[in-house]
Design a protein around this motif. Structure first.
Motif, PDB file in Angstrom:
ATOM      1  N   MET A  69      41.479  44.432  48.004  1.00 20.58           N
ATOM      2  CA  MET A  69      40.451  44.987  47.131  1.00 20.58           C
ATOM      3  C   MET A  69      39.787  46.156  47.512  1.00 20.58           C
ATOM      4  N   SER A  70      40.156  46.687  48.813  1.00 19.63           N
ATOM      5  CA  SER A  70      39.629  47.959  49.023  1.00 19.63           C
ATOM      6  C   SER A  70      40.549  49.232  48.601  1.00 19.63           C
ATOM      7  N   SER A  71      41.741  48.851  48.051  1.00 19.51           N
ATOM      8  CA  SER A  71      42.569  49.968  47.267  1.00 19.51           C
ATOM      9  C   SER A  71      42.113  50.986  46.428  1.00 19.51           C
ATOM     10  N   THR A  72      40.940  50.599  45.804  1.00 18.14           N
ATOM     11  CA  THR A  72      40.358  51.270  44.853  1.00 18.14           C
ATOM     12  C   THR A  72      39.909  52.558  45.322  1.00 18.14           C
ATOM     13  N   SER A  73      39.696  52.454  46.591  1.00 18.37           N
ATOM     14  CA  SER A  73      39.330  53.635  47.218  1.00 18.37           C
ATOM     15  C   SER A  73      40.043  54.121  48.479  1.00 18.37           C
ATOM     16  N   SER A  74      40.347  53.307  49.299  1.00 19.51           N
ATOM     17  CA  SER A  74      40.792  53.542  50.585  1.00 19.51           C
ATOM     18  C   SER A  74      42.178  53.838  50.539  1.00 19.51           C
ATOM     19  N   SER A  75      42.870  53.653  49.592  1.00 20.94           N
ATOM     20  CA  SER A  75      44.272  54.118  49.550  1.00 20.94           C
ATOM     21  C   SER A  75      44.555  55.599  49.622  1.00 20.94           C
ATOM     22  N   LEU A  76      43.392  56.356  49.214  1.00 27.65           N
ATOM     23  CA  LEU A  76      43.497  57.709  49.091  1.00 27.65           C
ATOM     24  C   LEU A  76      42.546  58.399  50.084  1.00 27.65           C
ATOM     25  N   SER A  88      36.347  50.891  39.464  1.00 29.45           N
ATOM     26  CA  SER A  88      35.746  49.422  39.272  1.00 29.45           C
ATOM     27  C   SER A  88      36.901  48.368  39.756  1.00 29.45           C
ATOM     28  N   VAL A  89      36.385  47.236  39.852  1.00 28.70           N
ATOM     29  CA  VAL A  89      37.007  46.077  40.295  1.00 28.70           C
ATOM     30  C   VAL A  89      37.755  45.260  39.067  1.00 28.70           C
ATOM     31  N   ALA A  90      36.670  45.033  38.382  1.00 27.49           N
ATOM     32  CA  ALA A  90      37.095  44.264  37.038  1.00 27.49           C
ATOM     33  C   ALA A  90      36.851  45.156  35.842  1.00 27.49           C
ATOM     34  N   GLN A  91      37.241  44.876  34.699  1.00 27.68           N
ATOM     35  CA  GLN A  91      37.085  45.424  33.569  1.00 27.68           C
ATOM     36  C   GLN A  91      37.243  44.411  32.448  1.00 27.68           C
ATOM     37  N   PHE A  92      36.323  44.787  31.178  1.00 28.50           N
ATOM     38  CA  PHE A  92      36.491  43.787  30.085  1.00 28.50           C
ATOM     39  C   PHE A  92      36.254  45.012  28.850  1.00 28.50           C
ATOM     40  N   PHE A 101      35.278  37.238  35.937  1.00 31.71           N
ATOM     41  CA  PHE A 101      35.894  38.041  36.998  1.00 31.71           C
ATOM     42  C   PHE A 101      36.447  37.318  38.358  1.00 31.71           C
ATOM     43  N   ASP A 102      37.505  38.035  38.645  1.00 28.07           N
ATOM     44  CA  ASP A 102      38.163  37.517  39.825  1.00 28.07           C
ATOM     45  C   ASP A 102      37.686  38.376  41.060  1.00 28.07           C
ATOM     46  N   PRO A 103      37.101  37.781  41.929  1.00 27.16           N
ATOM     47  CA  PRO A 103      36.384  38.821  43.004  1.00 27.16           C
ATOM     48  C   PRO A 103      37.451  39.142  43.876  1.00 27.16           C
ATOM     49  N   VAL A 104      38.499  38.501  44.052  1.00 25.04           N
ATOM     50  CA  VAL A 104      39.502  38.829  45.084  1.00 25.04           C
ATOM     51  C   VAL A 104      40.729  39.848  44.297  1.00 25.04           C
ATOM     52  N   THR A 105      41.241  39.253  42.962  1.00 28.57           N
ATOM     53  CA  THR A 105      42.247  40.021  42.610  1.00 28.57           C
ATOM     54  C   THR A 105      41.838  41.283  41.648  1.00 28.57           C
ATOM     55  N   GLY A 106      40.573  41.021  41.146  1.00 26.05           N
ATOM     56  CA  GLY A 106      40.132  42.151  40.124  1.00 26.05           C
ATOM     57  C   GLY A 106      40.874  42.050  38.856  1.00 26.05           C
TER      58      GLY A 106
END
Length: 451
Positions: free
Chosen positions: A368-375, A391-395, A428-433
């Motif tokens: 889940m931390s890939s939203t920021s830590s990958s860069l 964001s982790v999840a969107q609608f 929303f799925d808190p693990v996979t987003g």
């Protein structure tokens, strides 16, 4: 508490009245049995009977006894411990005027303090709905005029109303305290300019004008504080809701500044949150965390309200957007954001709230931390955009309408209200987003249109 209104300074008087204030020319001659069986009434002894007129002309003025030769006869509106909502499966709506407009125009939406209900102000009156399960609780359609602001007080029969729309049922410079058990107004706050917003809690009534905010004590209805702000046409204001001392957040006197009043600590904190004007903000129930967004609408910042420390910054997107709504989850683990781009975002917060149980999803699942830590390794080399927390999840929603968001009482759910009459419940799925799952849809103005 979250609110949404269509775009539309000192107080003149507090008036508590017991004439015939009901805008309906045919008032209910027998207010009992309770026309609103879904909510518990206040004891009859707490009905306001006296009239008091106070004037407060400037910051240095004081409220004095209008008759100094007699002991002041104070009106009282002592709010008892808040009663729970009564689960009445046979709930029936009160009578409505003949030939009502089948397509009322929404003017205002607001959740109550615990997000279990929401209220809608229309050009015909107001309506109250329960969120989970969704159902209409009650409605008041007046023979004339609209309601531009409606605020609930948890599950009690007390509401604050402000007239609105092209034909307001009440003057827009007045706040009406409405007792739905009595089906009438029991008091009013009158000002010299239009009221932009109202906030309620057990012990306070807050009236928001364009450049001033007034805080009243609910027990004896005394003015206890007034605050000057920068121009605030949206009526931005947020208050804590846990029992104890009040935390109030409002715009400051400078562009991009927010003011935090800690009444228990007797401390005022100014936070320069953004370079642009403040567009929206939200407060956790305990008043410890503050989320802010500017008119630019690309970043949302989370601050500690006590010392003003910036704790986290998340990115909604790269293009400018108008932020309509911000909402914390009950544990302050998640933050929801809605904007004019037609997408609701859910962000994973990593701030320490002092609750060990509110472990973030990125702690339990490193992916889940890939939203920021990958860069992270190029942070400081490439522009800040590339190292932002997304964001982790969107609608995805229909563009063109304004939406208000709150977290539902079911785990990992979001409730979305639209000024087009739409209500979505998503999960929303808190693990996979990723994309949220739509669980329910209602058009609360046209109940037959549901999915």
């Amino acid at each position: 508490m979250s609110t949404l209104s269509l775009p539309s300074s000192s107080p003149l008087s507090w008036t508590f009245c017991d004439p015939n204030p009901n805008p309906n020319p045919n008032p209910n001659p027998n207010p009992n049995p309770n026309p609103n069986p879904a909510f518990l009434p206040l004891p009859q002894s707490q009905t306001l009977q006296q009239q008091h007129h106070y004037e407060d002309l400037d910051n240095n003025s004081t409220i004095e006894n209008p008759n100094p030769h007699q002991e002041e006869d104070k009106p009282h509106l002592n709010v008892p411990p808040l009663p729970p909502i009564i689960q009445n499966p046979n709930l029936s709506l009160p009578p409505i005027p003949q030939n009502p407009n089948p397509n009322p125009t929404l003017l205002h939406l607001s959740f109550n303090q615990d997000h279990s209900c929401f209220a809608a102000g229309t050009d015909q009156g107001f309506r109250v709905y329960q969120c989970d399960p969704f159902r209409a609780s009650f409605r008041r359609d007046f023979d004339r005029g609209g309601i531009g602001v409606v605020e609930m007080l948890f599950h009690t029969n007390l509401l604050a109303l402000v007239g609105g729309g092209p034909d307001p049922v009440y003057p827009p410079h007045k706040v009406m305290i409405w007792d739905d058990h009595e089906n009438r107004r029991i008091g009013e706050l009158s000002f010299r300019s239009e009221v932009r917003g109202v906030r309620l809690r057990r012990d306070r009534i807050i009236a928001v004008l364009e450049q001033k905010i007034f805080v009243y004590n609910f027990a004896d209805l005394r003015l206890v504080h007034q605050i000057e702000t920068i121009s605030n046409p949206k009526g931005l204001c947020a208050i804590s809701q846990v029992s104890g001392s009040l935390v109030l957040v409002c715009p400051g006197l400078l562009r991009g500044q927010v003011r935090v009043e800690h009444y228990g600590l007797k401390r005022t904190k100014f936070i320069m949150a953004h370079d642009s004007r403040i567009a929206c903000f939200a407060l956790t129930h305990d008043g410890q965390l503050l989320a802010t967004a500017s008119t630019k609408g690309t970043l949302v910042r989370i601050f500690n309200t006590v010392d003003g420390t910036l704790l986290q910054e998340v990115r909604r997107g790269a293009d400018r957007a108008e932020i309509y709504s911000l909402a914390f989850s009950g544990t302050a683990q998640w933050l929801a954001v809605s904007s004019d781009k037609g997408t609701v975002h859910v962000f994973n917060l990593k701030v320490n709230t002092g609750n060990d149980k509110s472990q973030t999803a990125s702690d339990t699942n490193p992916s889940m931390s890939s939203t920021s830590s990958s860069l992270y390794f190029i942070r400081g080399v490439l522009p800040k955009y590339f190292s932002s927390e997304w964001s982790v999840a969107q609608f995805r929603l229909h563009e063109g309408s304004q939406y208000l968001v709150a977290f539902g009482h079911q785990k990992n759910t979001v409730v979305i209200l639209g000024l087009d009459g739409s209500l979505y419940r998503c999960q929303f799925d808190p693990v996979t987003g990723g994309e949220m799952t739509q669980l329910e849809f209602y058009n609360f103005l046209k109940p037959e249109e549901t999915i």
